[in-house]
Design a protein around this motif. Structure first.
Motif, PDB file in Angstrom:
ATOM      1  N   PRO A 239       0.805  -1.240   0.000  1.00 14.29           N
ATOM      2  CA  PRO A 239       0.000   0.000   0.000  1.00 14.29           C
ATOM      3  C   PRO A 239       0.828   1.276   0.000  1.00 14.29           C
ATOM      4  CG  PRO A 239      -0.853  -1.567   1.606  1.00 14.29           C
ATOM      5  CD  PRO A 239       0.478  -2.082   1.160  1.00 14.29           C
ATOM      6  N   VAL A 240       2.069   1.209   0.443  1.00 14.40           N
ATOM      7  CA  VAL A 240       2.903   2.417   0.478  1.00 14.40           C
ATOM      8  C   VAL A 240       4.034   2.342  -0.544  1.00 14.40           C
ATOM      9  CG1 VAL A 240       2.355   2.937   2.879  1.00 14.40           C
ATOM     10  CG2 VAL A 240       4.298   1.447   2.383  1.00 14.40           C
ATOM     11  N   GLU A 241       3.972   1.360  -1.433  1.00 15.96           N
ATOM     12  CA  GLU A 241       5.022   1.205  -2.449  1.00 15.96           C
ATOM     13  C   GLU A 241       5.210   2.484  -3.241  1.00 15.96           C
ATOM     14  OE1 GLU A 241       5.533  -0.770  -6.867  1.00 15.96           O
ATOM     15  OE2 GLU A 241       3.694  -1.051  -5.698  1.00 15.96           O
ATOM     16  N   GLY A 242       4.111   3.052  -3.727  1.00 14.16           N
ATOM     17  CA  GLY A 242       4.216   4.251  -4.550  1.00 14.16           C
ATOM     18  C   GLY A 242       4.857   5.414  -3.820  1.00 14.16           C
ATOM     19  N   ASP A 243       4.463   5.639  -2.579  1.00 16.09           N
ATOM     20  CA  ASP A 243       5.039   6.743  -1.808  1.00 16.09           C
ATOM     21  C   ASP A 243       6.518   6.514  -1.538  1.00 16.09           C
ATOM     22  OD1 ASP A 243       2.625   8.101  -1.711  1.00 16.09           O
ATOM     23  OD2 ASP A 243       1.995   7.110   0.139  1.00 16.09           O
ATOM     24  N   LEU A 244       6.888   5.264  -1.218  1.00 13.08           N
ATOM     25  CA  LEU A 244       8.297   4.964  -0.964  1.00 13.08           C
ATOM     26  C   LEU A 244       9.147   5.181  -2.213  1.00 13.08           C
ATOM     27  CD1 LEU A 244       7.973   1.731   1.215  1.00 13.08           C
ATOM     28  CD2 LEU A 244       8.655   4.005   1.986  1.00 13.08           C
ATOM     29  N   LEU A 245       8.671   4.695  -3.359  1.00  7.91           N
ATOM     30  CA  LEU A 245       9.428   4.865  -4.592  1.00  7.91           C
ATOM     31  C   LEU A 245       9.485   6.326  -5.007  1.00  7.91           C
ATOM     32  CD1 LEU A 245       8.194   1.789  -6.668  1.00  7.91           C
ATOM     33  CD2 LEU A 245      10.403   2.083  -5.539  1.00  7.91           C
ATOM     34  N   ASP A 246       8.388   7.031  -4.801  1.00  8.62           N
ATOM     35  CA  ASP A 246       8.366   8.450  -5.161  1.00  8.62           C
ATOM     36  C   ASP A 246       9.376   9.242  -4.344  1.00  8.62           C
ATOM     37  OD1 ASP A 246       7.075  10.744  -6.536  1.00  8.62           O
ATOM     38  OD2 ASP A 246       6.491  11.290  -4.499  1.00  8.62           O
ATOM     39  N   GLN A 247       9.578   8.821  -3.096  1.00  2.00           N
ATOM     40  CA  GLN A 247      10.479   9.553  -2.219  1.00  2.00           C
ATOM     41  C   GLN A 247      11.932   9.147  -2.393  1.00  2.00           C
ATOM     42  OE1 GLN A 247       9.265   9.477   1.876  1.00  2.00           O
ATOM     43  NE2 GLN A 247      11.025  10.655   2.599  1.00  2.00           N
ATOM     44  N   PHE A 248      12.171   7.842  -2.614  1.00  2.00           N
ATOM     45  CA  PHE A 248      13.552   7.356  -2.547  1.00  2.00           C
ATOM     46  C   PHE A 248      14.139   6.907  -3.891  1.00  2.00           C
ATOM     47  CE2 PHE A 248      11.850   6.479   1.763  1.00  2.00           C
ATOM     48  CZ  PHE A 248      12.717   7.285   2.481  1.00  2.00           C
ATOM     49  N   ALA A 253      17.630   6.345 -11.896  1.00  2.00           N
ATOM     50  CA  ALA A 253      16.976   5.042 -12.070  1.00  2.00           C
ATOM     51  C   ALA A 253      15.784   5.170 -13.011  1.00  2.00           C
ATOM     52  CB  ALA A 253      16.535   4.501 -10.715  1.00  2.00           C
ATOM     53  N   HIS A 254      15.028   6.249 -12.884  1.00  3.97           N
ATOM     54  CA  HIS A 254      13.907   6.468 -13.801  1.00  3.97           C
ATOM     55  C   HIS A 254      14.403   6.606 -15.236  1.00  3.97           C
ATOM     56  CE1 HIS A 254      10.533   6.739 -11.093  1.00  3.97           C
ATOM     57  NE2 HIS A 254      11.139   7.632 -10.326  1.00  3.97           N
ATOM     58  N   GLU A 255      15.538   7.274 -15.433  1.00  2.42           N
ATOM     59  CA  GLU A 255      16.076   7.444 -16.782  1.00  2.42           C
ATOM     60  C   GLU A 255      16.473   6.099 -17.384  1.00  2.42           C
ATOM     61  OE1 GLU A 255      16.081  10.068 -18.614  1.00  2.42           O
ATOM     62  OE2 GLU A 255      15.232  11.332 -17.030  1.00  2.42           O
ATOM     63  N   ARG A 256      17.052   5.223 -16.571  1.00  2.67           N
ATOM     64  CA  ARG A 256      17.450   3.901 -17.085  1.00  2.67           C
ATOM     65  C   ARG A 256      16.239   3.020 -17.368  1.00  2.67           C
ATOM     66  NH1 ARG A 256      21.704   4.466 -13.245  1.00  2.67           N
ATOM     67  NH2 ARG A 256      20.526   3.281 -11.687  1.00  2.67           N
ATOM     68  N   LEU A 257      15.139   3.297 -16.673  1.00  2.00           N
ATOM     69  CA  LEU A 257      13.938   2.470 -16.814  1.00  2.00           C
ATOM     70  C   LEU A 257      12.851   3.181 -17.611  1.00  2.00           C
ATOM     71  CD1 LEU A 257      13.760   1.083 -13.163  1.00  2.00           C
ATOM     72  CD2 LEU A 257      14.497  -0.155 -15.200  1.00  2.00           C
ATOM     73  N   VAL A 258      13.254   4.100 -18.487  1.00  2.57           N
ATOM     74  CA  VAL A 258      12.279   4.891 -19.215  1.00  2.57           C
ATOM     75  C   VAL A 258      11.372   4.006 -20.077  1.00  2.57           C
ATOM     76  CG1 VAL A 258      13.873   5.317 -21.144  1.00  2.57           C
ATOM     77  CG2 VAL A 258      11.960   6.900 -20.705  1.00  2.57           C
ATOM     78  N   HIS A 259      11.922   2.918 -20.635  1.00  4.31           N
ATOM     79  CA  HIS A 259      11.109   2.036 -21.477  1.00  4.31           C
ATOM     80  C   HIS A 259      10.131   1.207 -20.659  1.00  4.31           C
ATOM     81  CE1 HIS A 259      13.268   3.097 -25.080  1.00  4.31           C
ATOM     82  NE2 HIS A 259      14.425   2.799 -24.527  1.00  4.31           N
ATOM     83  N   SER A 260      10.345   1.135 -19.354  1.00  2.00           N
ATOM     84  CA  SER A 260       9.426   0.402 -18.481  1.00  2.00           C
ATOM     85  C   SER A 260       8.380   1.317 -17.845  1.00  2.00           C
ATOM     86  CB  SER A 260      10.221  -0.315 -17.369  1.00  2.00           C
ATOM     87  OG  SER A 260      11.100  -1.268 -17.921  1.00  2.00           O
ATOM     88  N   SER A 261       8.366   2.589 -18.262  1.00  2.00           N
ATOM     89  CA  SER A 261       7.374   3.558 -17.764  1.00  2.00           C
ATOM     90  C   SER A 261       7.393   3.623 -16.241  1.00  2.00           C
ATOM     91  CB  SER A 261       5.970   3.189 -18.258  1.00  2.00           C
ATOM     92  OG  SER A 261       5.934   3.092 -19.661  1.00  2.00           O
ATOM     93  N   SER A 262       8.586   3.727 -15.665  1.00  2.00           N
ATOM     94  CA  SER A 262       8.709   3.659 -14.210  1.00  2.00           C
ATOM     95  C   SER A 262       7.982   4.812 -13.519  1.00  2.00           C
ATOM     96  CB  SER A 262      10.184   3.640 -13.800  1.00  2.00           C
ATOM     97  OG  SER A 262      10.836   4.830 -14.196  1.00  2.00           O
ATOM     98  N   ARG A 263       8.031   6.006 -14.114  1.00  2.00           N
ATOM     99  CA  ARG A 263       7.346   7.130 -13.476  1.00  2.00           C
ATOM    100  C   ARG A 263       5.835   6.896 -13.418  1.00  2.00           C
ATOM    101  NH1 ARG A 263      11.349   9.658 -16.520  1.00  2.00           N
ATOM    102  NH2 ARG A 263      12.832  10.916 -15.335  1.00  2.00           N
ATOM    103  N   ALA A 264       5.288   6.403 -14.513  1.00  2.00           N
ATOM    104  CA  ALA A 264       3.850   6.114 -14.533  1.00  2.00           C
ATOM    105  C   ALA A 264       3.502   5.020 -13.532  1.00  2.00           C
ATOM    106  CB  ALA A 264       3.424   5.701 -15.941  1.00  2.00           C
ATOM    107  N   ARG A 265       4.343   4.014 -13.418  1.00  2.00           N
ATOM    108  CA  ARG A 265       4.077   2.927 -12.476  1.00  2.00           C
ATOM    109  C   ARG A 265       4.081   3.437 -11.030  1.00  2.00           C
ATOM    110  NH1 ARG A 265       4.611  -2.400 -14.401  1.00  2.00           N
ATOM    111  NH2 ARG A 265       5.103  -2.514 -16.632  1.00  2.00           N
ATOM    112  N   VAL A 266       4.999   4.336 -10.727  1.00  2.00           N
ATOM    113  CA  VAL A 266       5.034   4.903  -9.380  1.00  2.00           C
ATOM    114  C   VAL A 266       3.756   5.703  -9.118  1.00  2.00           C
ATOM    115  CG1 VAL A 266       6.184   6.589  -7.898  1.00  2.00           C
ATOM    116  CG2 VAL A 266       7.544   4.949  -9.214  1.00  2.00           C
ATOM    117  N   ALA A 267       3.333   6.484 -10.107  1.00  2.00           N
ATOM    118  CA  ALA A 267       2.110   7.274  -9.941  1.00  2.00           C
ATOM    119  C   ALA A 267       0.884   6.375  -9.790  1.00  2.00           C
ATOM    120  CB  ALA A 267       1.942   8.211 -11.140  1.00  2.00           C
TER     121      ALA A 267
END
Length: 412
Positions: A239-248, A253-267
């Protein structure tokens, strides 16, 4: 040849064909597993109908079996308050029959799978890996010829299936003395996984390999304990995965995972986590993720948190359980997982390490990918568990049928 043996051979062919069937038609695994399960069920009934009852019913009275039944009962109970009863029933109609077929196959096939099936399945894994790699390199010629959707992610489900099936299948081959074939199956499975665009499949491959090594090197209780800790954290922190990833999670890492849509997944994870916080106890109801943005709980969230609830599912199976089934469902799911792991302490090292690798691969994939109740995923796990139990049966003789029917070397 006794008719039961013909049925076993036909069921084994269906089971063996699963990897290639998925590469050619990426929703085919539920049908394949259902056919295999029915053939093995028919063969067992012809051989000894009483053995079928002894194979299927006692496991349901064990602690893991009872926990699983209570979890399923809670899933059914949430239908009483789901805002989308037709959707919930449709999801149950997809998930439950495949779960039953997977259970039948995993309980009835081990000990009755003919020796030719594992090498045949290894050939199917090789062809599946080549189909994925060559198909992507050549611009999806099969999809173009069939008029199917031209998208590279068409091979994601086959790659995810390879990630869970290849290890247990390789163990069966290893136990048969076919070590070169086992290594070839693993190599071509890895080829298909790494050539695909599925980051989840690559994560599953890496997690499975790491857990296998740890399972071989560490004492049994420590290895199983680490797996349990990982699963427990996956459930507890969902339940707090998104908040933890958004903070830490660093920007690099987001740049390396751009093809995996990491920012969208966190949101997405933050949005579903907010929904869990707003309604933590019983959830929105089984199978409601596809219309979660329309659920009553969504109206209580801030507007910026509502948009991504419409993506269909939270891309995290553990978080989906929280959102749909609430704290009660999450606790029951955790209980099933922990009770499932406990018996592995007593397994021989090779089987234990392979089982832990399967758990790690499946958990890593579930943490970032797919709808929890997807039938193709349930079927793939059922096939993987079947191969694992068949490998286990080769080292643990245990007669469950009449003496005149021959030894039934199945997992106790």
């Amino acid at each position: 040849m006794h008719p039961s043996r013909r049925l076993y051979a036909a069921g084994a062919v269906a089971l063996a064909a699963l990897p290639l069937a998925m590469a050619l038609a990426n929703r085919s695994s539920p049908l394949v597993v259902a056919i295999a399960a029915l053939l093995f069920l028919a063969g067992r009934c012809l051989e000894d109908a009483g053995a079928v009852r002894r194979l299927l019913l006692p496991p349901l009275a064990t602690p893991p079996g009872l926990a699983a039944l209570v979890f399923l009962a809670w899933c059914a109970a949430t239908l009483a308050w789901t805002p989308f009863p037709a959707l919930s029933l449709r999801m149950a109609g997809e998930f439950v029959p495949t779960l039953v077929a997977a259970y039948l196959l995993a309980r009835l096939a081990p000990g009755r799978i003919p020796g030719f099936a594992a090498p045949l399945s290894a050939a199917m894994v090789v062809l599946a890996g080549l189909t994925i790699a060559v198909g992507l390199a050549a611009g999806l010629p099969l999809q173009r010829a069939l008029g199917q959707r031209m998208a590279e992610f068409v091979y994601n489900r086959p790659a995810l299936t390879l990630a869970v099936v290849a290890g247990p299948l390789a163990l069966v081959l290893w136990r048969q003395g076919r070590r070169v074939v086992a290594l070839a199956a693993l190599a071509f499975a890895a080829l298909g996984i790494l050539r695909s665009v599925s980051g989840a499949a690559a994560m599953g491959l890496a997690a499975g390999l790491a857990m296998f090594v740890l399972g071989r090197l560490l004492p049994a209780r420590l290895a199983v304990g680490l797996a349990g800790l990982g699963l427990g954290l996956a459930v507890a922190l969902a339940p707090v995965e998104g908040d933890l990833l958004d903070q830490f999670m660093p920007e690099a890492a987001h740049e390396r995972l751009v093809h995996s849509s990491s920012r969208a997944r966190v949101a997405i994870a933050r949005s579903f986590g907010a929904a869990v916080a707003a309604d933590p106890w019983v959830g929105a109801g089984f199978g409601t993720s596809a219309r979660f943005a329309e659920a009553p709980v969504a109206a209580r969230l801030d507007p910026e948190m509502r948009t991504l609830l419409a993506v269909g599912h939270p891309h995290n199976a553990f978080l989906q359980v929280w959102a749909e089934l609430g704290t009660a469902g999450a606790v029951l799911a955790a209980a099933v997982l922990m009770l499932m792991l406990a018996p592995l302490v007593a397994w021989p090292a090779g089987e234990r390490a392979t089982a832990l690798a399967l758990v790690a691969a499946a958990a890593a994939i579930a943490f970032v990918e797919h709808n929890t109740w997807a039938a193709w995923w349930t079927a793939g796990l059922g096939a993987a568990i079947t191969w694992l139990r068949d490998a286990r049966s080769r080292t643990t003789p245990h007669t469950l049928s009449r003496p005149e029917a021959g030894p039934d070397r199945t997992l106790s």
